[in-house]
Design a protein around this motif. Structure first.
Motif, short mmCIF file in Angstrom:
data_model
loop_
_atom_site.label_atom_id
_atom_site.label_comp_id
_atom_site.label_asym_id
_atom_site.label_seq_id
_atom_site.Cartn_x
_atom_site.Cartn_y
_atom_site.Cartn_z
N THR A 7 -3.82 6.64 3.19
CA THR A 7 -2.54 6.75 2.48
C THR A 7 -1.43 6.09 3.28
OG1 THR A 7 -0.99 8.26 1.40
CG2 THR A 7 -1.83 8.96 3.53
N GLU A 8 -0.46 5.59 2.55
CA GLU A 8 0.80 5.24 3.20
C GLU A 8 1.78 6.32 2.77
OE1 GLU A 8 4.01 3.60 1.76
OE2 GLU A 8 3.36 5.00 0.22
N TRP A 9 2.87 6.50 3.53
CA TRP A 9 3.92 7.40 3.07
C TRP A 9 5.25 6.76 3.44
CZ3 TRP A 9 5.47 10.30 -0.45
CH2 TRP A 9 6.40 11.34 -0.28
N VAL A 10 5.84 7.08 4.57
CA VAL A 10 7.11 6.42 4.90
C VAL A 10 7.03 5.83 6.32
CG1 VAL A 10 9.62 6.59 4.88
CG2 VAL A 10 8.29 8.15 3.45
N GLY A 11 7.42 6.65 7.30
CA GLY A 11 7.40 6.22 8.70
C GLY A 11 7.08 7.42 9.56
N TRP A 54 3.45 -3.66 5.68
CA TRP A 54 3.56 -4.95 5.00
C TRP A 54 4.00 -4.77 3.53
CZ3 TRP A 54 0.31 -5.28 0.75
CH2 TRP A 54 -0.71 -4.33 0.70
N HIS A 55 3.64 -3.61 2.97
CA HIS A 55 3.89 -3.38 1.54
C HIS A 55 5.31 -2.89 1.27
CE1 HIS A 55 3.00 0.37 3.41
NE2 HIS A 55 3.39 1.02 2.33
N GLU A 56 6.00 -2.35 2.30
CA GLU A 56 7.38 -1.88 2.11
C GLU A 56 8.22 -2.20 3.35
OE1 GLU A 56 8.37 1.75 -0.17
OE2 GLU A 56 6.25 2.25 0.08
CA CA Z 1 6.01 4.25 1.15
#
Ligand code: CA
Length: 362
Positions: free
Chosen positions: A221-225, A246-248
């Motif tokens: 998963t990605e989330w924020v930072g 890379w996506h955000e």
């Molecule tokens: Ca995100």
């Protein structure tokens, strides 16, 4: 020297006082007559969970600031996602005038306004500094107003996450083939790119991400930072924390206002709202930086933080290009915004190469 400065300050004060006390001056009469005595009680809905740190907190602070600056003439009651309406109905609620204001990110409305994704973030797009430059002075905001106009909505940039992290994985990503068959929570165009690499993008709201990863319903998963990810406990559900996001690369948030409601506001309240959005734009981004710095220090020895290999990133970049070109072929509005965005990004890259990028390598 200091005497001269004091003289300047005092004469400035005298000017200001004289100006304000002179009630017969035409300017004063005009501005007084324009100031409505009416009090506005507005509602704002956001896409964030209640008390969501930095984002929801930042926007609640903005509402308080507006109330103080307007001397109580504009009161905004803020509702988090789900408190009044579900998060993802924010845009419709503002568009239809159910509420006067909303806060979220433009890529949430990709199904309705695909070209709006450029106003939040696209893979391999601009970082925060480029986004702010483009939106405020590079023609981005005018385009944004144009694409929201048919929906009866006026947008303002209102916060930025900074560059995000690449996400949490339970296996190492050494080549693009490692993404094949991978079930990953990754929204928007990033998800389309993952699909092109043979993975399966899964859409999940924030509240479901930890459980899905922990139970193996998703592989990554990605989330924020660091700050938000650690608070969600993602470090307990996955072994490897990859960078960069890379996506955000610099996701912008939006404050959206219903057009009719906006037009009812006297000019001084419109100006207060506009200036408050500049303030929250800076506040959210700066706080993100500080909380991520603090969290990284706390966790860097406890988890394995890895960079995506250059070869993987360059393939993802290529697949992003294909995804964006395909969408542009289908949709002329998307194409128009894409080209304007790309042009600014290229010009910005040339300047960045000899400024921030060169400096960053020192
Ligand atoms: Ca995100």
């Amino acid at each position: 020297m200091s005497k001269i400065i004091w003289l300047i300050v005092l004469s400035g004060l005298a000017f200001v006082l004289g100006y304000n006390l002179n009630s017969n001056s035409p300017t004063n009469i005009e501005s007084t007559s324009n100031i409505s005595t009416k009090t506005f009680n507005w509602k704002m809905v956001t896409t964030w969970p209640p008390n969501f740190p930095i984002f929801q907190e930042g926007i609640v602070q903005m509402a308080k600031d507006i109330e103080v600056m307007s001397n109580g003439k504009l009161k905004i009651q803020v509702f988090a996602g789900g408190e009044l309406i579900p998060s993802l109905q924010t845009f419709d609620a503002v568009s239809q005038g159910t509420v006067e204001m909303g806060h979220g990110a433009a890529y949430y409305w990709a199904g309705k306004v695909p070209e709006a994704q450029f106003m939040s973030s696209v893979p391999f797009g601009m970082t925060t500094k480029g986004m702010n430059a483009w939106l405020y002075f590079g023609g981005g905001l005018e385009l944004w107003q144009e694409i929201y106009e048919p929906f009866n909505v006026i947008p303002f940039p209102a916060g930025n996450t900074g560059i995000q992290m690449g996400g949490w994985f339970n296996k190492k990503i050494n080549s693009i083939d490692d993404l094949k068959g991978l079930k990953m929570r990754i929204p928007g165009i990033g998800g389309k790119v993952l699909a092109k690499a043979g993975g399966t993008p899964i859409l999940l709201a924030g509240g479901e991400v930890y459980t899905a990863l922990e139970r193996g319903t998703i592989d990554a998963t990605e989330w924020v930072g660091p700050f938000h990810d650690y608070r969600l406990g993602l470090n307990r559900a996955a072994k490897y924390y990859y960078y960069p996001g890379w996506h955000e690369p610099g996701t912008s948030f939006e404050l959206i206002v219903n057009t009719e409601a906006w037009e009812e506001l006297p000019a001084y309240l419109q100006k207060i709202v506009e200036i408050a959005t500049y303030s929250v734009n800076q506040r959210i981004y700066s706080e993100m930086e500080v909380r991520n710095i603090e969290t990284l220090k706390e966790i860097e020895d406890k988890i394995e933080i890895l960079a995506f290999p250059a070869e993987v990133l360059s393939k993802l970049k290529y697949l992003t290009q294909i995804s964006l070109d395909e969408e542009a072929e289908k949709n002329p509005k998307f194409k128009k915004v894409y080209h304007a965005y790309k042009k600014f990004q290229q010009d910005n890259a040339a300047w960045s190469a000899i400024s921030t990028d060169a400096y960053g390598k020192l």
